[in-house]
Design a protein around this motif. Structure first.
Motif, PDB file in Angstrom:
ATOM      1  N   ALA A 211      11.118  11.011  25.073  1.00 51.47           N
ATOM      2  CA  ALA A 211      11.423  10.172  26.237  1.00 51.47           C
ATOM      3  C   ALA A 211      11.119  10.914  27.535  1.00 51.47           C
TER       4      ALA A 211
ATOM      5  N   PHE B 269       8.505   9.489  30.245  1.00 47.98           N
ATOM      6  CA  PHE B 269       8.945   9.111  31.593  1.00 47.98           C
ATOM      7  C   PHE B 269       8.249   9.933  32.675  1.00 47.98           C
TER       8      PHE B 269
ATOM      9  N   TRP C 160       3.702   9.460  31.777  1.00 47.72           N
ATOM     10  CA  TRP C 160       3.027   8.182  31.581  1.00 47.72           C
ATOM     11  C   TRP C 160       2.499   7.635  32.908  1.00 47.72           C
TER      12      TRP C 160
ATOM     13  N   TRP D 177      20.119  13.804  29.361  1.00 46.84           N
ATOM     14  CA  TRP D 177      19.875  12.363  29.468  1.00 46.84           C
ATOM     15  C   TRP D 177      20.243  11.837  30.849  1.00 46.84           C
TER      16      TRP D 177
ATOM     17  N   THR E 112      17.399  10.292  33.521  1.00 46.15           N
ATOM     18  CA  THR E 112      17.431   8.876  33.894  1.00 46.15           C
ATOM     19  C   THR E 112      17.998   8.649  35.292  1.00 46.15           C
TER      20      THR E 112
ATOM     21  N   LEU F 100      13.480  11.469  38.672  1.00 42.97           N
ATOM     22  CA  LEU F 100      12.212  10.942  38.173  1.00 42.97           C
ATOM     23  C   LEU F 100      11.224  10.665  39.306  1.00 42.97           C
TER      24      LEU F 100
ATOM     25  N   ALA G 291      18.324   4.477  29.975  1.00 44.75           N
ATOM     26  CA  ALA G 291      17.008   5.033  29.678  1.00 44.75           C
ATOM     27  C   ALA G 291      15.959   3.934  29.582  1.00 44.75           C
TER      28      ALA G 291
ATOM     29  N   GLY H  54      13.237   3.865  32.440  1.00 40.96           N
ATOM     30  CA  GLY H  54      11.931   4.183  31.879  1.00 40.96           C
ATOM     31  C   GLY H  54      10.917   3.086  32.137  1.00 40.96           C
TER      32      GLY H  54
ATOM     33  N   CYS I 163       7.551   3.588  34.338  1.00 42.07           N
ATOM     34  CA  CYS I 163       6.329   3.554  33.527  1.00 42.07           C
ATOM     35  C   CYS I 163       5.574   2.229  33.615  1.00 42.07           C
TER      36      CYS I 163
END
Length: 461
Positions: free
Chosen positions: A29, A33, A36, A132, A136, A141, A438, A442, A446
């Motif tokens: 993952a 994330f 991608w 995690w 997220t 991100l 997530a 995500g 993405c």
């Protein structure tokens, strides 16, 4: 649940323990994330400076004197450009993907260091849950997929703290050298905060029990001196080969770090600005993080030494950036791994029943509302189209799919209560919230964010 019981959970049919699957799923993952469609979107805002400086380095065949449009631009140290240049040299290309790749790699390193701290100081579950949460988080991100030096700075700080805890019980020359090399090489990406913040973060542990006295050694000073020499070498070479170049790298380090901190000449925002930026950038985990912080402060005297340290680290980092005269939203990013660890501790170790239920209820309600809004998005698109003129078809599909998939973990929890716990490596009550978050975050980074590119007119770099 005790540490031993976590590792002794029932094995799967092929003999691999569930913890192996949770690691695989987490890092899969993380790579998805962060990498991608990394180069799909055009450059925006500050990204242009990093890409252009690197482009001109190749045009001028000069990697020690950064320029923009031929004018000196030594506002940031050299490594932040060299990282992009190395990828360019390997791939023979310079575009959005290449410019952002160092930040994405730094994001992976930050996650690894965060999980390592949680696992080393507490349990595998604490580390995985913290991972995690950090993965997220919107701010993490977003900046991990942006061509600037801010995530490299975060990575260096988190890695240095992780290194400290890994060698804490066996101090010596190599332990000191490793710590200072991480800090000072990290300082070559953005600035001296990569040295100042790790020292500030480990300070509470050093003074607790007079541990600091063990570090007053000649080998410590030798390690620091060697690391300083390594840090200075690029600046010395740049100065010796200046040949008419108008800026001095070390002078810019002083101006951009020391002077800006104490006598800000730009980026001036109110002292309370991080009370707004941190909750916004830490979304969607803000409700749980604030609940965890409130509980930890309230229960400070009852906390064990290591949990106290985690709380103190968050407070000290926040104060460090708040006391600076120069403030920007992304300056506060280094606090994120420690907020994630603190929130994970609240879920896995320290939180009392009622507080944990309140935090998870607030967090779960927010995630469910986000999923429901996306499920009902087809009703809203006609209004949006009336104002925007059009909505990309892919965005319509992505939003509805995100909403549906965001509800799936709650259904799975009802029929298979242990399944999500095993594949995420987190607690049974937190697992559905983590899985749903997530999915939503995500798909946003993405898929949905890429479809929003249709509204931009900026040409590819």
């Amino acid at each position: 649940m005790s540490i031993q019981s976590i590792h002794n959970e029932s094995s799967t049919k092929d003999g691999l323990p569930p913890i192996t699957y949770s690691r695989f799923i987490f890092w899969t993952a993380a790579c998805l994330f962060l990498f991608w469609a990394l180069g799909y979107r055009g450059l925006w805002g500050p990204e242009g400076r990093w890409a252009e400086v690197t482009r001109e380095m190749f045009l001028n065949r000069d990697f020690f004197h950064p320029t923009i449009n031929g004018e000196p631009y030594f506002d940031k140290p050299l490594f932040t450009y060299w990282a992009i240049a190395i990828v360019t040299a390997i791939t023979s290309r310079l575009d959005e993907w290449v410019a952002r790749l160092p930040s994405a790699v730094a994001g992976i390193l930050t996650l690894w260091a965060t999980v390592s701290i949680g696992r080393r100081l507490w349990t595998e579950r604490v580390g995985r849950t913290a991972g995690w949460i950090l993965l997220t988080t919107y701010g993490f991100l977003f900046w991990s997929r942006t061509a600037t030096a801010d995530i490299e700075n975060m990575a260096a700080i988190t890695l240095a703290v992780s290194w400290y805890w890994s060698v804490r019980e066996r101090p010596g020359f190599w332990a000191y050298l490793g710590f200072y090399l991480i800090c000072l090489i990290g300082s070559e990406f953005k600035g001296l905060s990569a040295l100042a913040v790790p020292i500030l973060v480990i300070f509470p542990d050093l003074i607790r029990g007079h541990r600091w006295s063990k570090y007053l050694t000649i080998s410590h000073l030798m390690a620091l001196a060697i690391a300083l020499v390594v840090y200075l070498i690029p600046f010395i070479i740049a100065t010796k080969t200046a040949s008419g170049y108008q800026e001095n790298g070390l002078a810019m380090v002083f101006q951009e770090n020391i002077r800006r901190y104490f006598m800000a000449f730009d980026h001036k925002e109110p002292f309370y600005v991080y009370f707004r930026y941190l909750p916004l950038l830490f979304l969607p985990w803000t409700p749980l993080m604030l609940t965890a912080f409130a509980y930890m402060v309230r229960s400070y005297k009852k906390l064990d030494a290591k949990t106290k340290w985690a709380l103190e680290a968050v407070v000290l980092i926040f104060l460090f950036y708040t006391l600076s005269g120069s403030r920007r939203s992304y300056y506060i990013l280094p606090i994120f791994p420690f907020c994630a660890i603190l929130t994970s501790l609240f879920l896995c170790v320290s939180g009392e029943g009622i507080w944990r239920r309140i935090g998870l209820s607030l967090q779960g309600t927010l995630v469910l509302l986000l999923a429901m809004v996306e499920v009902w998005s087809p009703v809203m698109w006609s209004v949006v189209e009336g104002k925007m003129g059009f909505v990309p078809p892919g965005l319509k599909i992505a939003t509805f799919v995100a909403g549906i998939l965001g509800l799936v973990p709650w259904v799975v929890r009802h029929f298979l209560p242990d399944f999500l716990e095993k594949i995420t490596g987190t607690g049974i009550k937190a697992a559905p919230v983590i899985a749903a978050t997530a999915v939503l975050i995500g798909i946003f980074f993405c898929w949905q964010l890429n479809d929003l590119e249709a509204y931009r007119t900026k040409k590819p770099f």
